[in-house]
Scaffold this motif. Sequence first.
Motif, PDB file in Angstrom:
ATOM      1  N   LYS A 169       3.976 -25.669   7.226  1.00 23.34           N
ATOM      2  CA  LYS A 169       3.740 -24.732   6.136  1.00 23.34           C
ATOM      3  C   LYS A 169       4.996 -24.611   5.263  1.00 23.34           C
ATOM      4  O   LYS A 169       6.084 -25.019   5.633  1.00 23.34           O
ATOM      5  CB  LYS A 169       3.340 -23.367   6.683  1.00 23.34           C
ATOM      6  N   THR A 170       4.809 -23.986   4.104  1.00 22.59           N
ATOM      7  CA  THR A 170       5.911 -23.881   3.145  1.00 22.59           C
ATOM      8  C   THR A 170       6.759 -22.633   3.387  1.00 22.59           C
ATOM      9  O   THR A 170       6.230 -21.531   3.545  1.00 22.59           O
ATOM     10  CB  THR A 170       5.368 -23.840   1.705  1.00 22.59           C
ATOM     11  N   LEU A 171       8.064 -22.860   3.418  1.00 23.90           N
ATOM     12  CA  LEU A 171       9.030 -21.776   3.479  1.00 23.90           C
ATOM     13  C   LEU A 171       9.622 -21.571   2.080  1.00 23.90           C
ATOM     14  O   LEU A 171       9.889 -22.532   1.370  1.00 23.90           O
ATOM     15  CB  LEU A 171      10.180 -22.121   4.435  1.00 23.90           C
ATOM     16  N   THR A 172       9.820 -20.332   1.698  1.00 21.08           N
ATOM     17  CA  THR A 172      10.510 -20.020   0.458  1.00 21.08           C
ATOM     18  C   THR A 172      11.889 -19.456   0.799  1.00 21.08           C
ATOM     19  O   THR A 172      11.995 -18.493   1.561  1.00 21.08           O
ATOM     20  CB  THR A 172       9.730 -18.994  -0.377  1.00 21.08           C
ATOM     21  N   VAL A 173      12.916 -20.091   0.271  1.00 19.76           N
ATOM     22  CA  VAL A 173      14.293 -19.653   0.548  1.00 19.76           C
ATOM     23  C   VAL A 173      14.888 -19.085  -0.745  1.00 19.76           C
ATOM     24  O   VAL A 173      14.926 -19.768  -1.768  1.00 19.76           O
ATOM     25  CB  VAL A 173      15.167 -20.807   1.063  1.00 19.76           C
ATOM     26  N   THR A 174      15.306 -17.844  -0.673  1.00 19.03           N
ATOM     27  CA  THR A 174      15.900 -17.186  -1.836  1.00 19.03           C
ATOM     28  C   THR A 174      17.324 -16.731  -1.513  1.00 19.03           C
ATOM     29  O   THR A 174      17.709 -16.612  -0.343  1.00 19.03           O
ATOM     30  CB  THR A 174      15.076 -15.965  -2.280  1.00 19.03           C
ATOM     31  N   GLY A 175      18.083 -16.456  -2.538  1.00 18.33           N
ATOM     32  CA  GLY A 175      19.445 -15.975  -2.334  1.00 18.33           C
ATOM     33  C   GLY A 175      20.108 -15.674  -3.654  1.00 18.33           C
ATOM     34  O   GLY A 175      19.468 -15.673  -4.709  1.00 18.33           O
ATOM     35  N   GLY A 219      22.383 -15.705 -11.384  1.00 17.98           N
ATOM     36  CA  GLY A 219      22.954 -16.143 -10.118  1.00 17.98           C
ATOM     37  C   GLY A 219      21.961 -16.262  -8.986  1.00 17.98           C
ATOM     38  O   GLY A 219      22.334 -16.644  -7.868  1.00 17.98           O
ATOM     39  N   THR A 220      20.666 -15.946  -9.231  1.00 18.12           N
ATOM     40  CA  THR A 220      19.678 -16.011  -8.158  1.00 18.12           C
ATOM     41  C   THR A 220      19.312 -17.459  -7.830  1.00 18.12           C
ATOM     42  O   THR A 220      19.436 -18.364  -8.658  1.00 18.12           O
ATOM     43  CB  THR A 220      18.403 -15.238  -8.527  1.00 18.12           C
ATOM     44  N   LEU A 221      18.834 -17.639  -6.607  1.00 20.05           N
ATOM     45  CA  LEU A 221      18.450 -18.957  -6.096  1.00 20.05           C
ATOM     46  C   LEU A 221      17.057 -18.866  -5.481  1.00 20.05           C
ATOM     47  O   LEU A 221      16.749 -17.886  -4.805  1.00 20.05           O
ATOM     48  CB  LEU A 221      19.447 -19.434  -5.030  1.00 20.05           C
ATOM     49  N   LYS A 222      16.242 -19.895  -5.712  1.00 23.85           N
ATOM     50  CA  LYS A 222      14.917 -19.909  -5.113  1.00 23.85           C
ATOM     51  C   LYS A 222      14.418 -21.340  -5.020  1.00 23.85           C
ATOM     52  O   LYS A 222      14.476 -22.105  -5.992  1.00 23.85           O
ATOM     53  CB  LYS A 222      13.925 -19.081  -5.937  1.00 23.85           C
ATOM     54  N   THR A 223      13.935 -21.718  -3.837  1.00 18.65           N
ATOM     55  CA  THR A 223      13.384 -23.042  -3.644  1.00 18.65           C
ATOM     56  C   THR A 223      12.442 -23.012  -2.446  1.00 18.65           C
ATOM     57  O   THR A 223      12.365 -22.015  -1.718  1.00 18.65           O
ATOM     58  CB  THR A 223      14.499 -24.085  -3.426  1.00 18.65           C
ATOM     59  N   THR A 224      11.713 -24.095  -2.226  1.00 18.38           N
ATOM     60  CA  THR A 224      10.777 -24.179  -1.102  1.00 18.38           C
ATOM     61  C   THR A 224      11.065 -25.419  -0.267  1.00 18.38           C
ATOM     62  O   THR A 224      11.659 -26.392  -0.747  1.00 18.38           O
ATOM     63  CB  THR A 224       9.317 -24.230  -1.596  1.00 18.38           C
ATOM     64  N   VAL A 225      10.617 -25.373   0.983  1.00 18.88           N
ATOM     65  CA  VAL A 225      10.808 -26.480   1.905  1.00 18.88           C
ATOM     66  C   VAL A 225       9.728 -26.394   2.977  1.00 18.88           C
ATOM     67  O   VAL A 225       9.239 -25.300   3.288  1.00 18.88           O
ATOM     68  CB  VAL A 225      12.220 -26.423   2.530  1.00 18.88           C
ATOM     69  N   LYS A 226       9.336 -27.516   3.554  1.00 20.09           N
ATOM     70  CA  LYS A 226       8.348 -27.527   4.632  1.00 20.09           C
ATOM     71  C   LYS A 226       9.010 -27.201   5.964  1.00 20.09           C
ATOM     72  O   LYS A 226      10.059 -27.746   6.307  1.00 20.09           O
ATOM     73  CB  LYS A 226       7.683 -28.902   4.732  1.00 20.09           C
ATOM     74  N   ALA A 227       8.387 -26.310   6.710  1.00 16.14           N
ATOM     75  CA  ALA A 227       8.911 -25.935   8.026  1.00 16.14           C
ATOM     76  C   ALA A 227       8.650 -27.044   9.030  1.00 16.14           C
ATOM     77  O   ALA A 227       7.525 -27.548   9.133  1.00 16.14           O
ATOM     78  CB  ALA A 227       8.271 -24.636   8.493  1.00 16.14           C
ATOM     79  N   THR A 228       9.669 -27.439   9.763  1.00 12.99           N
ATOM     80  CA  THR A 228       9.524 -28.532  10.726  1.00 12.99           C
ATOM     81  C   THR A 228       9.792 -28.098  12.159  1.00 12.99           C
ATOM     82  O   THR A 228       9.075 -28.480  13.078  1.00 12.99           O
ATOM     83  CB  THR A 228      10.479 -29.681  10.369  1.00 12.99           C
TER      84      THR A 228
END
Length: 256
Positions: A169-175, A219-228
């Motif tokens: 599934k997709t993870l959303t990583v923010t910072g 300065g915000t960050l946001k991207t997605t990645v598949k959980a493994t």
Amino acid sequence: MSTRSLGAALVGALALSALAVPAAQAASAQDVVVGDTTITKVVVDGDNKVSVGTSAAKTIKVSVTAKDDSGIAGAETFSLSGPDYGFLTTGKPTCTKVSSTTSTCSASVKVDPKVDYLSNANAGTWYVDAMINAKDDDFAWEEKAGSFKFQRASKLTANATPEPVKKGKTLTVTGKLSRANWETLEYAGYSGQSVKLQYRKKSSSAYTTVKTIKSSSTGTLKTTVKATADGYYRFAFAGTSTTPAVNATGDYVDVK
């Protein structure tokens, strides 16, 4: 105690110093050397990088190593100068003997962002001016004997959701990437910077880079990645000449 001075005042001081020693042999337009005294190494704060935030005072240590056949007698107060007329002076250096010909002279200066009126333009490459005296009355005055980075402290956060997450599934990583604003005494977003998303498995101690993204205008960050697999996600910033490198604390994700 720190002080500020116009660039012209510093130039004038150097000119007076040169006039005071007409017998000196000039190593360059900025340097004055009498005899065989040589400055061999300058180290600021251990790694030639100084990071200052918005509230805590920072003590900067300057160490200058020099040699002369007769040995080193002492050193004059070190001057530190940088962009936007940045100027600091250390206390009186204390010299420690390394060998019969070599000593390391160290001194420090305190910088307090709350009272020293730093400007953001002060960040960047700074230089150390040093004068070392030998036991036989030789001496070396060197402008820009060493350099260091004077930087606005940085912060970086990371948060991966949802937690837990199903494998695939997709993870959303923010910072957010932020750095000290010395003029407002607050941290503000650092825009348009390349930041790496990194991952390490639960069983590993090393992070690997998944992708690189840019920080937004705030300065915000946001991207997605598949959980493994179970592991930690973080953002990593390599730093710039005015802002130090920083890694976010890894956020652990349980993958079902």
